[in-house]
Design an enzyme around this catalytic site. Sequence first.
Site, PDB file in Angstrom:
ATOM      1  N   CYS A 116       0.806  -1.229   0.000  1.00 52.07           N
ATOM      2  CA  CYS A 116       0.000   0.000   0.000  1.00 52.07           C
ATOM      3  C   CYS A 116       0.835   1.274   0.000  1.00 52.07           C
ATOM      4  O   CYS A 116       0.310   2.357  -0.265  1.00 52.07           O
ATOM      5  CB  CYS A 116      -0.938   0.004   1.204  1.00 52.07           C
ATOM      6  SG  CYS A 116      -2.111  -1.374   1.219  1.00 52.07           S
ATOM      7  N   HIS A 256      -3.517   7.200   2.753  1.00 55.05           N
ATOM      8  CA  HIS A 256      -3.883   5.925   2.152  1.00 55.05           C
ATOM      9  C   HIS A 256      -5.277   5.532   2.640  1.00 55.05           C
ATOM     10  O   HIS A 256      -5.597   5.659   3.822  1.00 55.05           O
ATOM     11  CB  HIS A 256      -2.850   4.867   2.537  1.00 55.05           C
ATOM     12  CG  HIS A 256      -3.268   3.469   2.240  1.00 55.05           C
ATOM     13  ND1 HIS A 256      -3.700   3.076   0.991  1.00 55.05           N
ATOM     14  CD2 HIS A 256      -3.313   2.355   3.032  1.00 55.05           C
ATOM     15  CE1 HIS A 256      -3.998   1.783   1.025  1.00 55.05           C
ATOM     16  NE2 HIS A 256      -3.788   1.330   2.251  1.00 55.05           N
ATOM     17  N   ASN A 286     -10.099  -0.220  -0.400  1.00 56.43           N
ATOM     18  CA  ASN A 286      -8.637  -0.182  -0.362  1.00 56.43           C
ATOM     19  C   ASN A 286      -8.092  -0.800  -1.647  1.00 56.43           C
ATOM     20  O   ASN A 286      -8.166  -2.005  -1.839  1.00 56.43           O
ATOM     21  CB  ASN A 286      -8.138  -0.953   0.865  1.00 56.43           C
ATOM     22  CG  ASN A 286      -6.618  -0.948   1.000  1.00 56.43           C
ATOM     23  OD1 ASN A 286      -5.905  -0.449   0.129  1.00 56.43           O
ATOM     24  ND2 ASN A 286      -6.123  -1.511   2.083  1.00 56.43           N
TER      25      ASN A 286
END
Length: 332
Positions: A116, A256, A286
């Site tokens: 990520c 994020h 996500n």
Amino acid sequence: MKNLNAVITGITAAVPDYILTNEELSKMVDTSDEWIMTRVGIKERRILKGEQQGISVLGTRAVKELLQKTNTRPEEVDGVIFATTTPDHFFPSAASIVAENCGIKNAFCFDMEVACSGFVYGLEVCNGFIKTGKYKKVILIAGDKMSSVTNYTDRATCPLFGDAAGAVMIEPTEENLGIIDAILHSDGVGYAPLQMKAGGSKFPATHETVDRNEHTVYQEGKVVFKYAVSNMAQVSLDIMERNNLTHEDIDWFVPHQANIRIIDAAVSRAGVAREKVMINIEKYGNTSAGTIPLCLWEWEDKLRKGDNIILTAFGAGFSWGSVYLKWGYDGK
């Protein structure tokens, strides 16, 4: 040699057409819209459907649009870097597949994997290439087909993930714009709590690894939450302090998009006003390395040349980091 900064001169993104809603998920596992929204803040996510549809499909779509948007000929591109955890293959690289699909023939191409944190790490990598003065146009793609590594029988993880890719053109400038600073960290303590166990050289694929769902995301949520909140907030504060920035100096804060509770906690600790925070997790979930460019793409028309932007991410490894950007152009 003139002092060069690496600046983003264009941004695009690609998301699949198929929308996987919480209602549909509730028919697959024991969950509900209320449960998912309360705990992670995700209403829907995009899923790339179809046979032989790898992340290069979304990367190609984003890069083709980026070339058109920035009036760049394919032969002008010096490099293509793809930050992804879910490449089409171990080899060849997804970056080289995208380059071929887009007619880019004069560029170096490689993938990088920081889960990520891929976009913030990738910006610093591109920054290094641009500052040498040897490269004029480098494309950074960041994104994942997380649906390919999601266990849709695990109610704790399957609501989290979606598919998307973003792409940015990065070029040199002598103005005080672009990638001003970056702070990157890693800590191997994250090995056990967040991983995909099988499929690599340590645990090659077997019938048993497939049967045990070891080719999908495993996450210890409480552990990841604790590290993500503290580290995303701290690294954001660190980069602000190092560049003498107050909260009032920040135009946009881009975290994020992993979990709305992580975002809220990190924003609170960083002390940034909520109206300055880009959040679109409700629509996309996500998408791993794709979340930050997806936000910048959606907010592009609100961005102005010189805007101070703090990016922050946390991912497997554990890996985390923050980038201080001064935006390079007025939004279109």
